[in-house]
Structures are given as C-alpha cells and as structure tokens.
Write an enzyme that holds these catalytic residues in place. Sequence first.
Site, PDB file in Angstrom:
ATOM      1  N   ILE A   1       0.561  -1.076   0.416  1.00  0.00           N
ATOM      2  CA  ILE A   1      -0.074  -0.290   0.046  1.00  0.00           C
ATOM      3  C   ILE A   1       0.784   1.121  -0.543  1.00  0.00           C
ATOM      4  O   ILE A   1      -0.036   2.229  -0.118  1.00  0.00           O
ATOM      5  CB  ILE A   1      -0.686  -0.261   1.027  1.00  0.00           C
ATOM      6  CG1 ILE A   1      -0.146  -0.221   2.041  1.00  0.00           C
ATOM      7  CG2 ILE A   1      -2.168  -0.925   1.410  1.00  0.00           C
ATOM      8  CD1 ILE A   1      -0.898  -0.063   3.362  1.00  0.00           C
TER       9      ILE A   1
ATOM     10  N   ASP B   1      12.618  14.040   8.665  1.00  0.00           N
ATOM     11  CA  ASP B   1      11.623  13.528   7.049  1.00  0.00           C
ATOM     12  C   ASP B   1      10.753  14.272   7.281  1.00  0.00           C
ATOM     13  O   ASP B   1       9.234  13.081   6.336  1.00  0.00           O
ATOM     14  CB  ASP B   1      11.731  11.686   6.209  1.00  0.00           C
ATOM     15  CG  ASP B   1      12.324  11.760   4.758  1.00  0.00           C
ATOM     16  OD1 ASP B   1      11.588  12.747   4.359  1.00  0.00           O
ATOM     17  OD2 ASP B   1      11.553  10.333   4.403  1.00  0.00           O
TER      18      ASP B   1
ATOM     19  N   GLY C   1       7.965   3.876   2.748  1.00  0.00           N
ATOM     20  CA  GLY C   1       8.352   4.627   3.673  1.00  0.00           C
ATOM     21  C   GLY C   1      10.079   4.334   3.521  1.00  0.00           C
ATOM     22  O   GLY C   1      10.584   3.910   2.758  1.00  0.00           O
ATOM     23  N   GLY C   2      10.815   5.773   4.168  1.00  0.00           N
ATOM     24  CA  GLY C   2      12.012   5.983   4.282  1.00  0.00           C
ATOM     25  C   GLY C   2      12.734   4.253   4.527  1.00  0.00           C
ATOM     26  O   GLY C   2      12.081   4.021   6.041  1.00  0.00           O
TER      27      GLY C   2
END
Length: 696
Positions: free
Chosen positions: A419, A541, A422-423
């Site tokens: 889905i 971030d 991310g980092g």
Amino acid sequence: MAKSSMDKSFSLVLVFAFFVLLHHSLCLASSKSNEEAEALLKWKASLQFKNQSRLTSWTYSPNDATSLEPCTWLGISCEDGSVFEIFLQFSGIVGTLHEFSFSSFHNLTYLNLHSNQLYGPITPQISNLTKLISLDLSNNQLSGNIPAEIGQLTHLEVLQLGYNRLNGSITQEIGKLKSLKELSLYNNNLEGPIPTSLGNLSNMTYLDLSNNSLNGSIPKEIGNLINLYYLSLRNNQLSQEIPITLMNLHGLFQLDLSNNLLIGHIPSSISDLEHLQNLNLSHNRLSGGIPEGFNDLPMLSWIDLSYNNLQGRIPYRKVYQYEAFQGNKRLCGNIQGIKRCKNKIPIIAILFPLFGALLLVFAITGIFFITRKREKGPQAEESSAYDKCLSWISSAFDGRIMYEEIIKATNDFDATYRIGRGGFGIVYKAELPSAGIVAVKKFHSSGDGEHAFQKEFLNEIKALLEIKHRNIVKLHGFCSNALHSFLVYEYLEGGSLASHLRREETAKELDWSKRLNIVKGVARALCYLHHDCLPPIVHRDISSSNVLLDSKFEAHVSDFGTAKLLKTDSSNWSKIAGTYGYIAPELAYMMKVTEKCDVYSFGVLSVEVIKGEHPGDIIESLLSIRAEENMVVKDVLDKRLPPPSLAVKYEIKVILELAIQCMHSNPKHRPTMHMVCQQLLARFVFQDPPPQLCLD
C-alpha cells in the site's frame, strides 16, 4: 439679480472654505506623516547597522518629497495617512526601545516586534500608544521590570511579552487593562505573587505565566475569568492548595499547574470543567485520591498526575494518555491495560519502566540471528526464519500468533498487499484475525548494507516506543529475525497526504477546514517531539508522504526511520536524510541536525497543503524581502477548491506568514515549534471549540 448675486457669492465662499479646510486637513496629515517618518528614521539610526537589511526601504531623500512617506515602507501600514500598524517580526533587528518615540504614533493600533534581538527595558513611554490594541514583544532579550504605565493602555486586547529576560514582579496595574483577552508572560525571570488584580480582566481567554519564579498561592480571583479557555502556570514556585474557584472556569480546555509546590487535594468539583481536554498537575505535592469526577469529563483526553503524593484507586478511564503511576507509589488501578494494585505482584511495578529496554533487547537479538544464519548456511536460515520473534506492545496479543498471522495475511509479503513505500522499507496492509487491519512496514537493505537498515530499524523502535500523541502514528509491535525485519502500525485508511493532493478528486475532499486542521495537527506532533520528549526527537523527514490521514482526515506523522534523538552533549552531525524539496539548507549543505530542520520542513509542508502541490520555485519569491507585506493569499491557494470565506482566508494568511518564517535560510531566525503552536493558538482565539495544540 441682487439676490442671485448674493447666492453665487455665498456659494463661492462655501467652496473656498471647503478647500481651505481640505488643505488644512492635508497639511495636518502630512505633518503627522512626517513626524512619524522622522521618528522611525531616528529609531533606525539607533539600531546596529549590520542588522538593518530588512529596513532598506526606510530612507529619506532631500530631492524626493515623497520619500518621507512611511506608508510605503516595509512593515508599515497606514490609515488616513497615519501609521496604523508596525509588523517587523523576525526582522533581525538588534537594538533597544530607548530611541523609539512612542509619543509620535497617535494612531498606532498594532505593534509586533516579536522574534528580534531587542534588549534593554520596556520604557514607560509606551503608555503614549493610547490606541494600541495588540502589543507583541515576545522572543527578544528585553530585561527589567514590566512598567506600571502599561496599565494605561486601556484598549489593549493582546499583550505578549514571553521569551524575554524580564524580572521583578508582575505589576498590579495590569488589572486595569479591562479589554485584555490574551496575556503571555511565559519564559521570563518574573518573581513574587500573581497579582490579584488579574481577576478584574473578565474578557481574558488566554493566560500563560509559565516558566518564571512566581511564588505564593494561586489567587482565587482567577476564578472570575469565566471566558478563560487556556491557563498555564507551570514551572513556578506556587504553593498552597488549588483554589476551588478555578472550577468556575467552565470554558477551560487546557489547565497546566505542573512543576510547582501545590499541596492538598485535587478538587472534586473538577467535574464542572466540562470542556477540559488537557490536564497537567504533575510534579507537585498533591495528596489524597483522584476524584471520580474525572469520569464525568466528556472531552478529557490527556491527563498527567505523576510525581505527587496521591493514593488510592485510579478511576478507570479510557483516554489517549494517562500518566499517574510514576512518582505516586500508593496508587492502584487500571489504565488502558496497565494494572497495578497494592499487594498484587509488586515485581510488575519494578519491571514496567524497563519494558522499553527489554523490547530493544529483543530487537538487537534479531541481529544475532542474522549473524548466526550466515555461519550455519541455508538450512539454518530456513529454520530460524520462523522463530516467533514478534514482540507486541499490548499484552492482550500473543507475539507468536501475531507473527504467523502477518506472514499468512500478506502471503509472505507478496506485492499484492503493498500500500505504500516509506523510508527504508515497503508498507503492506494485513488483515489479522486477532487484531484487525494493521499496516506492516517491512525493512529492506539500503545501499549501506545490513548494518544500515538494522540501525534505522532500531532508530524507529526507540523513537516510537516513547511516543504517545494523537497526531503521531501508533506502533503496535515489531519483529527482527533471520529473514524479516518489520514494524506493525495502526492502519490509517486515509492514506498519505501526498496521495490525496495528487489527485483532483481526493484533493477536493480536503476542503479548507480539513487542510487547516492538517497543518495544526502536524504542528502539534512536532511540538510534542521537540518540547515534550526528553531527549528531544528530530524527525528529519517531514513531508506530505510521511503524513497519514485517518477516516476523519486527522493528520498523523509517520516514518521515524531517520529520526535522531538529540543529546545536549553531542555535535548532532549526521549524513544527509530526508526528502528532496523539504530539506533545510543547513542539513543539505552542512549536514547539521537540529529541531530547526523540522521547522523548515513544516514551513514547506504548510505551503504545500494550502497550494495543493509542492511550492517548488515559489519558495524563493515567498521569502523575498517584501513577501510578507505584499503576499496575495489568492495567488497561493489551490484553484481546485472554491474561494475560502473571509474568516478562513485570515487563518490561511496567518499560516502562510508562519510558514515564511519557518523557511528562513538562517535557522536562528526560524521560530520553534512551540512558538508556532502558541501563534496558532493565540491567533485563532475566536474558534469554537478552541483547537487542542501542543502542551507547553
């Protein structure tokens, strides 16, 4: 004929008289304007020259008669040719108020000099600003007493003097400011008692006297401030009991009396504060039990009663954050699954503070398995891969079962269940029989190899274990074994803010009210990370991809893989981390990590939310020397939404002004997230219900 001639003559006289009066009026206006211009130029000359870059428009040329017109100068606004507003916040001004001729500004209504480097005292001559409605001198280096003459500013509605070096006592004359709605004196060196005259200010909605050295009792007269919705007296030396009159403040939504010397019981009539959302009475000397009335407060969501002498049973209440056990050894009860009671397994009370450390041990153990499987070969790898490694934050779930369910629910992390990304990892959706729908972030190796992603994995765990905030994504559990390293989060069905803004259909769902609430939610989260976590946490971030939305479009900050815990004894140098377009200049070029890196990213994100797309090249124009004065809000608005109402447009303008300050190239000139929250709270006092912002 004679009569007609007389009528004409009379008309000519009237016309002549009109022009004489008009000329006289223009001359008076010109005279006032010249006086004000000369006063401003005199003050400018007294300032340190190297810090006058923003005042270049303040000039006078003998060959240009119009150059002495201050209404065209930066930070100056006029009405009828006279100075009406002075807005010079975050202007790098270094100097004093000695040479500021207050008596020259007969019509000045708003004076805002916050976040500069003004020093020295506030002079008594400030009382000459008889029409002043708002005075903001906060976040400077002003010293000395608050002059008693300030009580003569009877039209004053906002008085902000926080983050200075003011000392002495708070003058009783403040009680004469009958129009005052907001008083902020936090973070000074004020001492002595809180003046009882504050009880005269019946229009007051916001009172912050925190972080001073005030002593004596809390005046019972504060209970007269029936319009008050925010009261913070934390970090003082206030003693005696909590006055029962405070329970008259039925509109109060935040009450913070922490870090004082208060004694006695918590008033049982606290149940009368039906709008209370945040309550902090920690670090006092309160005794007795916790009133059952807590259960009658429908909006209460954050309670901190730790470090007192409380005893007895804690009334069960399901709230987002409830701190009570620490420092109260004679309490027992049940808070959202955490149980403790006298004579019942006392070892749990000992082990509970070590729970976070044990979880880290489990994670580090995973690294050991990775090392062992390399030594033992493929067969050992296969057998160790399914060691039931999952540690679950809630004791209601079995980690072994959870692990098996996650592997099965994602078909061993098949791409069908992806889905997002991310980092340092890919996010999967998993529907578990035991726990419902969760988000699973599976880490993968970055270019730096195994050690790098394990480090990021542990960083995220360390950061998230200690975090409890409504605007920060919840961590349910984690795993690290021979094949898998992943985190298990709450599932937020709204997806990322970035995905909403990208598509026209979903962007239209984010109306102006939702967008403003998103900005405030991110501000609350960052304020918590920077000011309520010890040591402070820098996210590093902040971007629209790392802001997730729930079903009600409430913002939740996520992805702490690059988070850095700040230590006061460290240099905080780091390799670059973050998302291109949101990274602060000092992090991109010097790799210096401070909280101000997040502040910069928050500024970019705020503009993105209003504009509907990343601001990109317009950042430079927004930061130009006259941007704050000439900024036309409509040019920054997302054209996919209908024009905002006048009230909403005002809120948008405030947020954009704050965003511009947050994106200042010099981190020293950016506000802290605490200041951002204070500004949002102070500027939107007309909202109903008031916004729940970060705790002081």
